[in-house]
Scaffold this motif. Structure first.
Motif, PDB file in Angstrom:
ATOM      1  N   GLN A  71      -5.166   4.887  -0.462  1.00 60.02           N
ATOM      2  CA  GLN A  71      -4.736   3.556   0.014  1.00 60.02           C
ATOM      3  C   GLN A  71      -5.907   2.680   0.455  1.00 60.02           C
ATOM      4  O   GLN A  71      -5.760   1.806   1.302  1.00 60.02           O
ATOM      5  N   ARG A 170       6.357  -0.183  11.497  1.00 59.73           N
ATOM      6  CA  ARG A 170       5.554  -1.390  11.704  1.00 59.73           C
ATOM      7  C   ARG A 170       5.860  -2.038  13.057  1.00 59.73           C
ATOM      8  O   ARG A 170       4.968  -2.633  13.677  1.00 59.73           O
ATOM      9  N   THR A 178      -2.293   1.368  10.124  1.00 53.29           N
ATOM     10  CA  THR A 178      -1.661   0.485   9.141  1.00 53.29           C
ATOM     11  C   THR A 178      -0.515   1.253   8.492  1.00 53.29           C
ATOM     12  O   THR A 178      -0.680   2.407   8.092  1.00 53.29           O
ATOM     13  N   THR A 180       2.139   1.643   5.430  1.00 51.58           N
ATOM     14  CA  THR A 180       2.339   1.248   4.038  1.00 51.58           C
ATOM     15  C   THR A 180       3.519   2.009   3.446  1.00 51.58           C
ATOM     16  O   THR A 180       3.910   3.064   3.940  1.00 51.58           O
ATOM     17  N   SER A 182       4.361   3.294  -0.411  1.00 52.11           N
ATOM     18  CA  SER A 182       3.699   3.343  -1.709  1.00 52.11           C
ATOM     19  C   SER A 182       4.536   3.960  -2.815  1.00 52.11           C
ATOM     20  O   SER A 182       4.066   4.088  -3.944  1.00 52.11           O
ATOM     21  N   GLN A 190      -2.185   4.882   7.826  1.00 49.40           N
ATOM     22  CA  GLN A 190      -3.593   4.998   7.475  1.00 49.40           C
ATOM     23  C   GLN A 190      -4.425   4.283   8.523  1.00 49.40           C
ATOM     24  O   GLN A 190      -3.882   3.618   9.399  1.00 49.40           O
ATOM     25  N   THR A 195      -6.539  -1.130   3.754  1.00 43.43           N
ATOM     26  CA  THR A 195      -5.540  -1.343   2.712  1.00 43.43           C
ATOM     27  C   THR A 195      -6.206  -1.139   1.357  1.00 43.43           C
ATOM     28  O   THR A 195      -7.426  -0.958   1.268  1.00 43.43           O
ATOM     29  N   LYS A 196      -5.414  -1.213   0.319  1.00 44.79           N
ATOM     30  CA  LYS A 196      -6.004  -1.159  -1.015  1.00 44.79           C
ATOM     31  C   LYS A 196      -7.017  -2.286  -1.224  1.00 44.79           C
ATOM     32  O   LYS A 196      -8.010  -2.119  -1.938  1.00 44.79           O
ATOM     33  N   THR A 198      -9.112  -3.595   0.989  1.00 44.94           N
ATOM     34  CA  THR A 198     -10.419  -3.329   1.600  1.00 44.94           C
ATOM     35  C   THR A 198     -11.245  -2.401   0.722  1.00 44.94           C
ATOM     36  O   THR A 198     -12.442  -2.608   0.527  1.00 44.94           O
ATOM     37  N   ASN A 222       2.574  -1.471  -1.020  1.00 46.10           N
ATOM     38  CA  ASN A 222       1.171  -1.191  -0.695  1.00 46.10           C
ATOM     39  C   ASN A 222       0.208  -1.904  -1.638  1.00 46.10           C
ATOM     40  O   ASN A 222      -1.002  -1.969  -1.358  1.00 46.10           O
ATOM     41  N   PRO A 225      -1.618  -6.275  -0.621  1.00 46.06           N
ATOM     42  CA  PRO A 225      -2.979  -6.719  -0.274  1.00 46.06           C
ATOM     43  C   PRO A 225      -3.893  -6.835  -1.494  1.00 46.06           C
ATOM     44  O   PRO A 225      -4.726  -7.744  -1.563  1.00 46.06           O
TER      45      PRO A 225
END
Length: 270
Positions: A71, A170, A178, A180, A182, A190, A195-196, A198, A222, A225
């Protein structure tokens, strides 16, 4: 209609996107990726799977460059067999986040992906792997999940659906992690801020490619981002509604070569 921009980077999710249900990539998709590569585009796998679970797939794809794994918590160099970058989820925030979630919804079942290129996936009693082809090691109790540093926690609830569990997580986790979602049965915690996008930004920067020249494919929230970061986001036909809402276009399903359909249009045979 104006001609599409020349994309220099193709970022693809794996499960539900590039991979078919049997964990393979179709000949058509492989041919489309090779055609894009001949035109000068780089392919980056951007997946929730940790690096150890991605290595065999990269070999089958002939990928010897970078891959974004976990992720976005890991950037893996396939040629060197090492992580260029990784972020850990520390035990204290992970346990605190789990406690907050369980205070709201009752018991959840947890698993973890260990950090590193040889890390294991550990699952506690009651946790059921959503993807049965991925290897996992069952432990005797939750405390055993923290044997080694981890990159993320995976959660399942006995009755709540993924959307419900993710929404509760959340609402209570805050800056501890974070959250997510997926894939079916895959709600994850995570490192906060990871995130994906970053991980993709780091890998693209290493390659010298700007977001304005990136094309992204995905199917789950996911991937949002990643779509926000890239110039053009393509959702699969059966993608989650949250991703479709932010996509620039929708292609066919992974079983119907949705990635190839778009690449064949953008990188026509010369």
């Amino acid at each position: 209609m104006a001609a599409p921009p020349a994309y220099a980077l193709i970022a693809t999710d794996l499960d539900g996107t590039l991979l078919r249900g049997d964990d393979t990539v179709s000949d058509r998709s492989l041919a489309a990726l090779r055609r894009a590569a001949r035109a000068g585009a780089r392919h980056l796998v951007v997946t929730g799977r940790p690096a150890p679970r991605v290595r065999p797939l990269l070999e089958s794809l002939g990928c010897t460059g970078l891959a974004v794994c976990g992720q976005g918590a890991q950037v893996y160099d396939a040629a060197a067999g090492r992580l260029l970058w990784s972020v850990r989820l520390e035990r204290e925030p992970a346990e605190t986040a789990l406690g907050k979630i369980e205070a709201e919804v009752g018991q959840v079942y947890a698993a973890v992906d260990q950090d590193g290129v040889d890390g294991l996936t550990l699952i506690e009693p009651g946790y059921r792997m959503p993807h049965p082809t991925l290897p996992a090691v069952r432990v005797g109790r939750r405390d055993d999940l923290w044997r080694r540093p981890i990159s993320k926690v995976l959660l399942r609830h006995p009755t709540l659906c993924d959307d419900e569990l993710a929404a509760v997580a959340r609402s209570v986790v805050g800056s501890l992690a974070t959250v997510t979602m997926s894939g079916p049965g895959t709600v994850e915690l995570q490192p906060c801020g990871v995130t994906k996008a970053t991980g993709l930004a780091l890998a693209a920067g290493h390659l010298g490619i700007a977001p304005g020249r990136a094309l992204a494919f995905g199917d789950m929230p996911n991937d949002i981002p990643m779509f926000d970061w890239a110039a053009h986001g393509v959702a699969m036909a059966d993608a989650h509604p949250e991703l479709k809402a932010v996509a620039d276009e929708v292609t066919t399903t992974n079983e119907d070569d949705g990635v190839a359909v778009v690449l064949e249009r953008l990188f026509p045979a010369g």
